[in-house]
Write a protein that holds these residues in place. Structure first.
Motif, short mmCIF file in Angstrom:
data_model
loop_
_atom_site.label_atom_id
_atom_site.label_comp_id
_atom_site.label_asym_id
_atom_site.label_seq_id
_atom_site.Cartn_x
_atom_site.Cartn_y
_atom_site.Cartn_z
N HIS A 281 -35.87 43.63 -24.03
CA HIS A 281 -35.23 42.69 -24.95
C HIS A 281 -34.43 41.71 -24.09
O HIS A 281 -33.44 42.09 -23.46
CB HIS A 281 -34.32 43.42 -25.94
CG HIS A 281 -35.05 44.41 -26.81
ND1 HIS A 281 -36.11 44.05 -27.62
CD2 HIS A 281 -34.88 45.74 -26.98
CE1 HIS A 281 -36.55 45.12 -28.26
NE2 HIS A 281 -35.82 46.16 -27.88
N SER B 263 -38.30 39.59 -27.34
CA SER B 263 -38.54 41.02 -27.19
C SER B 263 -40.00 41.26 -26.82
O SER B 263 -40.89 40.56 -27.32
CB SER B 263 -38.20 41.77 -28.48
OG SER B 263 -36.83 41.66 -28.78
N ARG C 204 -33.59 34.98 -28.10
CA ARG C 204 -34.02 36.32 -27.68
C ARG C 204 -35.53 36.41 -27.71
O ARG C 204 -36.18 35.90 -28.61
CB ARG C 204 -33.40 37.40 -28.59
CG ARG C 204 -33.82 38.83 -28.24
CD ARG C 204 -32.97 39.83 -28.98
NE ARG C 204 -31.58 39.76 -28.56
CZ ARG C 204 -31.09 40.38 -27.49
NH1 ARG C 204 -31.88 41.10 -26.73
NH2 ARG C 204 -29.82 40.27 -27.17
N GLN D 81 -40.69 48.63 -22.75
CA GLN D 81 -40.22 47.56 -23.60
C GLN D 81 -39.13 46.76 -22.89
O GLN D 81 -38.58 47.18 -21.88
CB GLN D 81 -39.65 48.12 -24.91
CG GLN D 81 -40.65 48.85 -25.78
CD GLN D 81 -40.03 49.27 -27.10
OE1 GLN D 81 -39.02 48.74 -27.53
NE2 GLN D 81 -40.66 50.25 -27.75
N ALA E 127 -35.13 47.35 -22.21
CA ALA E 127 -34.68 47.69 -23.56
C ALA E 127 -33.44 48.58 -23.48
O ALA E 127 -33.32 49.44 -22.60
CB ALA E 127 -35.80 48.42 -24.31
#
Length: 221
Positions: free
Chosen positions: A164, A204, A202, A162, A155
């Motif tokens: 992305h 996430s 994308r 996390q 991220a």
């Protein structure tokens, strides 16, 4: 143990490598059948090494991580590429011409030793990955691929829990060794469980630990 990017950069810079950024150049590095006139070193991000299947589908053999190299045909004297390679975005790689490599090897034997060690280590990793995938179902391969991508594309805020990932579903399918339709169904299921969030090109991941737990629980079945 992860390869040293710093040590690799010293070698590729000594070979007059050309630095390429994924956001300035086309993502394709080379295709099977192209002339093998150079090899590549990944500084950041990742490149995917794949075979092209019928209908423009990719079967991803492996991701090439920072500090690793690809394009061994040029290093070992083969004339044509046997696989295809493309950059993930964002990534930085160095392209080194075979002629520069040959010159550097005569001036510094450590260049040849470094390359031999890198390719041997990566070949062992590739064989281990293929063996592991052969024992996994589609969901396990998908989750494993997402977790691997998360180590390369964390991220932006630096939250270690996390990630992305800028990637299309057809590229995810190539990594999971499945079809786009099957992977799309699996991703939608994971989204309903709040394990991923899907956007245009994308994926996430709000909590990496939850994905790791899912992979572990599937492996125990």
């Amino acid at each position: 143990m992860k390869p040293s990017v710093h040590a690799g950069l010293q070698f590729v810079q000594a070979m007059d490598g050309e630095r390429l950024a994924s956001w300035k150049y086309p993502s394709a590095l080379y295709q099977a059948g192209d002339a093998a006139d150079s090899f590549y070193f990944v500084e950041s991000g990742a490149a995917r090494l794949f075979q092209q299947r019928r209908g423009n589908l990719e079967y991803v053999l492996t991701l090439v991580h920072p500090g690793e190299v690809l394009g061994d045909e040029a290093v070992f004297g083969r004339r044509k590429r046997e696989t295809s390679a493309a950059l993930m975005d964002p990534s930085l790689v160095w392209r080194i011409k075979r002629s520069n490599l040959l010159k550097a090897k005569t001036e510094d034997p450590n260049v040849a030793l470094w390359l031999a060690e890198r390719f041997a280590t990566q070949r062992r990793s590739l064989l281990a990955r293929m063996s592991q995938h052969s024992q996994m179902g589609v969901e396990q391969r998908l989750v494993s691929a997402l977790l691997e991508l998360a180590t390369v594309f964390p991220a932006p805020a630096g939250d270690a829990m996390q990630a992305h990932i800028g990637i299309s579903q057809i590229q995810v399918a190539g990594l999971a060794g499945s079809t786009r339709e099957t992977v799309s169904t699996q991703l939608n299921r994971l989204e309903k469980l709040d394990l991923v969030r899907l956007g245009k090109n994308r994926v996430s991941i709000p909590d990496l630990n939850l994905l790791r737990e899912l992979l572990s629980s599937n492996g125990d079945d």
